[in-house]
Enzyme design. Sequence first.
Site, PDB file in Angstrom:
ATOM      1  N   SER A 132       0.813  -1.223   0.000  1.00 44.59           N
ATOM      2  CA  SER A 132       0.000   0.000   0.000  1.00 44.59           C
ATOM      3  C   SER A 132       0.848   1.275   0.000  1.00 44.59           C
ATOM      4  CB  SER A 132      -0.915   0.021   1.232  1.00 44.59           C
ATOM      5  OG  SER A 132      -1.656   1.217   1.233  1.00 44.59           O
TER       6      SER A 132
ATOM      7  N   LYS B  12     -13.288  -5.670   2.598  1.00 46.43           N
ATOM      8  CA  LYS B  12     -14.236  -4.549   2.550  1.00 46.43           C
ATOM      9  C   LYS B  12     -15.665  -4.941   2.945  1.00 46.43           C
ATOM     10  CE  LYS B  12     -11.399  -1.920  -0.553  1.00 46.43           C
ATOM     11  NZ  LYS B  12     -11.228  -1.202  -1.795  1.00 46.43           N
TER      12      LYS B  12
ATOM     13  N   ASN C 247     -14.440   0.913   2.504  1.00 45.34           N
ATOM     14  CA  ASN C 247     -12.976   1.055   2.483  1.00 45.34           C
ATOM     15  C   ASN C 247     -12.504   2.010   3.576  1.00 45.34           C
ATOM     16  OD1 ASN C 247     -13.963   3.375   1.088  1.00 45.34           O
ATOM     17  ND2 ASN C 247     -11.906   3.750   0.315  1.00 45.34           N
TER      18      ASN C 247
ATOM     19  N   ASP D 216     -14.186   4.692  -2.509  1.00 49.06           N
ATOM     20  CA  ASP D 216     -13.541   4.171  -3.723  1.00 49.06           C
ATOM     21  C   ASP D 216     -14.176   4.761  -4.989  1.00 49.06           C
ATOM     22  OD1 ASP D 216     -11.573   2.576  -2.634  1.00 49.06           O
ATOM     23  OD2 ASP D 216     -12.808   0.770  -2.605  1.00 49.06           O
TER      24      ASP D 216
ATOM     25  N   GLY E  21     -14.769  -7.631 -12.657  1.00 43.72           N
ATOM     26  CA  GLY E  21     -14.661  -7.872 -11.216  1.00 43.72           C
ATOM     27  C   GLY E  21     -15.915  -7.404 -10.509  1.00 43.72           C
TER      28      GLY E  21
ATOM     29  N   ALA F 272     -14.329  -3.238  -4.435  1.00 47.47           N
ATOM     30  CA  ALA F 272     -13.913  -2.051  -5.202  1.00 47.47           C
ATOM     31  C   ALA F 272     -14.861  -1.812  -6.379  1.00 47.47           C
ATOM     32  CB  ALA F 272     -12.478  -2.233  -5.700  1.00 47.47           C
TER      33      ALA F 272
ATOM     34  N   ARG G  64     -15.748 -13.444 -12.902  1.00 49.89           N
ATOM     35  CA  ARG G  64     -15.502 -14.891 -12.966  1.00 49.89           C
ATOM     36  C   ARG G  64     -16.677 -15.640 -12.341  1.00 49.89           C
ATOM     37  NH1 ARG G  64     -10.534 -17.056  -9.443  1.00 49.89           N
ATOM     38  NH2 ARG G  64     -11.753 -15.954  -7.855  1.00 49.89           N
ATOM     39  N   THR G  65     -17.096 -15.217 -11.148  1.00 48.75           N
ATOM     40  CA  THR G  65     -18.244 -15.846 -10.497  1.00 48.75           C
ATOM     41  C   THR G  65     -19.477 -15.013 -10.857  1.00 48.75           C
ATOM     42  OG1 THR G  65     -16.738 -16.384  -8.682  1.00 48.75           O
ATOM     43  CG2 THR G  65     -19.091 -16.701  -8.263  1.00 48.75           C
TER      44      THR G  65
ATOM     45  N   TYR H 275      -2.361  -0.884  -8.547  1.00 50.64           N
ATOM     46  CA  TYR H 275      -1.270   0.089  -8.693  1.00 50.64           C
ATOM     47  C   TYR H 275       0.086  -0.471  -8.259  1.00 50.64           C
ATOM     48  CZ  TYR H 275      -1.791   1.011  -3.701  1.00 50.64           C
ATOM     49  OH  TYR H 275      -1.852   0.868  -2.336  1.00 50.64           O
TER      50      TYR H 275
HETATM   51  P1  NAP Z   1     -12.086  -8.338  -3.722  1.00 47.78           P
HETATM   52  O1  NAP Z   1     -13.332  -7.872  -3.032  1.00 47.78           O
HETATM   53  O2  NAP Z   1     -11.258  -9.425  -3.122  1.00 47.78           O
HETATM   54  O3  NAP Z   1     -12.564  -8.786  -5.220  1.00 47.78           O
HETATM   55  C1  NAP Z   1     -11.642  -9.414  -6.079  1.00 47.78           C
HETATM   56  C2  NAP Z   1     -12.237  -9.563  -7.471  1.00 47.78           C
HETATM   57  O4  NAP Z   1     -11.222 -10.148  -8.301  1.00 47.78           O
HETATM   58  C3  NAP Z   1     -13.460 -10.477  -7.547  1.00 47.78           C
HETATM   59  O5  NAP Z   1     -14.337  -9.987  -8.534  1.00 47.78           O
HETATM   60  C4  NAP Z   1     -12.834 -11.814  -8.008  1.00 47.78           C
HETATM   61  O6  NAP Z   1     -13.732 -12.621  -8.737  1.00 47.78           O
HETATM   62  C5  NAP Z   1     -11.762 -11.311  -8.946  1.00 47.78           C
HETATM   63  N1  NAP Z   1     -10.705 -12.311  -9.133  1.00 47.78           N
HETATM   64  C6  NAP Z   1      -9.803 -12.717  -8.209  1.00 47.78           C
HETATM   65  N2  NAP Z   1      -9.003 -13.673  -8.746  1.00 47.78           N
HETATM   66  C7  NAP Z   1      -9.446 -13.883 -10.013  1.00 47.78           C
HETATM   67  C8  NAP Z   1      -9.038 -14.752 -11.058  1.00 47.78           C
HETATM   68  N3  NAP Z   1      -8.012 -15.595 -10.911  1.00 47.78           N
HETATM   69  N4  NAP Z   1      -9.683 -14.689 -12.262  1.00 47.78           N
HETATM   70  C9  NAP Z   1     -10.720 -13.804 -12.435  1.00 47.78           C
HETATM   71  N5  NAP Z   1     -11.166 -12.969 -11.449  1.00 47.78           N
HETATM   72  C10 NAP Z   1     -10.526 -13.009 -10.270  1.00 47.78           C
HETATM   73  O7  NAP Z   1     -11.080  -7.136  -3.990  1.00 47.78           O
HETATM   74  P2  NAP Z   1     -11.418  -5.566  -4.100  1.00 47.78           P
HETATM   75  O8  NAP Z   1     -11.317  -4.945  -2.780  1.00 47.78           O
HETATM   76  O9  NAP Z   1     -12.669  -5.425  -4.883  1.00 47.78           O
HETATM   77  O10 NAP Z   1     -10.135  -5.056  -4.951  1.00 47.78           O
HETATM   78  C11 NAP Z   1      -9.993  -5.408  -6.326  1.00 47.78           C
HETATM   79  C12 NAP Z   1      -8.711  -4.792  -6.876  1.00 47.78           C
HETATM   80  O11 NAP Z   1      -8.802  -3.373  -6.886  1.00 47.78           O
HETATM   81  C13 NAP Z   1      -7.471  -5.124  -6.054  1.00 47.78           C
HETATM   82  O12 NAP Z   1      -6.384  -5.368  -6.927  1.00 47.78           O
HETATM   83  C14 NAP Z   1      -7.223  -3.872  -5.256  1.00 47.78           C
HETATM   84  O13 NAP Z   1      -5.845  -3.718  -4.928  1.00 47.78           O
HETATM   85  C15 NAP Z   1      -7.660  -2.815  -6.252  1.00 47.78           C
HETATM   86  N6  NAP Z   1      -8.091  -1.558  -5.616  1.00 47.78           N
HETATM   87  C16 NAP Z   1      -7.418  -0.431  -5.919  1.00 47.78           C
HETATM   88  C17 NAP Z   1      -7.833   0.760  -5.383  1.00 47.78           C
HETATM   89  C18 NAP Z   1      -7.117   2.013  -5.729  1.00 47.78           C
HETATM   90  O14 NAP Z   1      -7.317   3.001  -5.026  1.00 47.78           O
HETATM   91  N7  NAP Z   1      -6.351   2.046  -6.792  1.00 47.78           N
HETATM   92  C19 NAP Z   1      -8.925   0.814  -4.511  1.00 47.78           C
HETATM   93  C20 NAP Z   1      -9.592  -0.360  -4.233  1.00 47.78           C
HETATM   94  C21 NAP Z   1      -9.150  -1.548  -4.789  1.00 47.78           C
HETATM   95  P3  NAP Z   1     -14.656 -13.723  -7.984  1.00 47.78           P
HETATM   96  O15 NAP Z   1     -15.874 -12.979  -7.524  1.00 47.78           O
HETATM   97  O16 NAP Z   1     -14.941 -14.708  -9.046  1.00 47.78           O
HETATM   98  O17 NAP Z   1     -13.839 -14.284  -6.855  1.00 47.78           O
END
Ligand code: NAP
Length: 281
Positions: free
Chosen positions: A19, A70, A91, A106, A131, A135, A155-156, A221
């Site tokens: 982070s 989250k 978040n 977010d 996704g 987020a 994916r799901t 990032y």
């Molecule tokens: P999360 O709730 O864990 O959700 C993860 C997502 O990724 C789900 O839709 C999951 O699909 C999918 N996924 C994981 N592995 C996969 C695979 N092998 N193939 C296809 N889909 C896959 O995470 P989140 O909090 O939403 O964060 C998502 C991303 O955004 C992270 O990389 C996080 O670092 C980034 N983010 C960045 C910021 C920023 O400020 N830049 C802010 C927030 C988040 P399933 O539902 O099928 O499991």
Amino acid sequence: MTASPSLVAGVIGSPAKHSLSPTIHNAWLHAAGIKGGYRLYDIPEGEFEAKVGELRAEGLSGLNVTIPFKERALAISTRQTAEARQAGAANVLTFRDGEVWADNTDGIGVIEALSAAIGGFSEPRTLVILGAGGAAAGAIMALRHVGSRIRLVNRTRAKAEILAERFGQQVAAYDWADLPAVLDGVDAVINATSLGLEGRDPLVIDFAGLPKTAPVMDMVYKPLDTAFLQAARAAGHPTVDGLDMLIGQARPSFAHFFGVRPPEGLDVRALALAELARRGG
Ligand code: NAP
């Protein structure tokens, strides 16, 4: 004379060690002359609720929450903003007046990051979000407010359908197999999966069908220039990295934790880039 109390906040996740939030918040704290600190809590997945309880008891003013906590953050909150409730994910947790407040900033970050590249949101836009985690939910919340339509690919599929049902007509769920047809004619694509994050598989999609002017954004990032963004640029698309979103969501988070907006005029993007370079990319 008693010293004024020092305010402490932090970011909690699994993993969280990538982070850049401590770099951003601590720079703002320093520039604003606020006595306080912003720390990093990288914890095992099973320890979230216990750790939040511990940190709250220690007197922290609040926490940013990152993957994969989250939804669990929202579940342990006692009060929620409409944004957190409707996103089904938080978040930001703020500890005040004996309550655990949940917010979701977010979406504000996504709008800020994408606005210039997409030509603003004054006209209705159609976006693809890849996704359906916390987020993605935050992004959908904010994008719906500015009149955008969202094609949600996950994916799901069941998880995408839950969000589509929750958010109504402006959001439709699709299968991964529906790519690339789902990209046809849209104004932007956002990666909101954790694919591409350091140590995970890269996100690879076929950009055929996506209008060449449509920007491609990655929420990831670390690394900043993901394989997904490199492939989008090679296919002729403008790209937006995850750092601007991080800074966009951090501004209202800072106000929650420290009671004032962050100071203007500090180039926290440059500071974050320097920190990334120091860490070796
Ligand atoms: P999360 O709730 O864990 O959700 C993860 C997502 O990724 C789900 O839709 C999951 O699909 C999918 N996924 C994981 N592995 C996969 C695979 N092998 N193939 C296809 N889909 C896959 O995470 P989140 O909090 O939403 O964060 C998502 C991303 O955004 C992270 O990389 C996080 O670092 C980034 N983010 C960045 C910021 C920023 O400020 N830049 C802010 C927030 C988040 P399933 O539902 O099928 O499991």
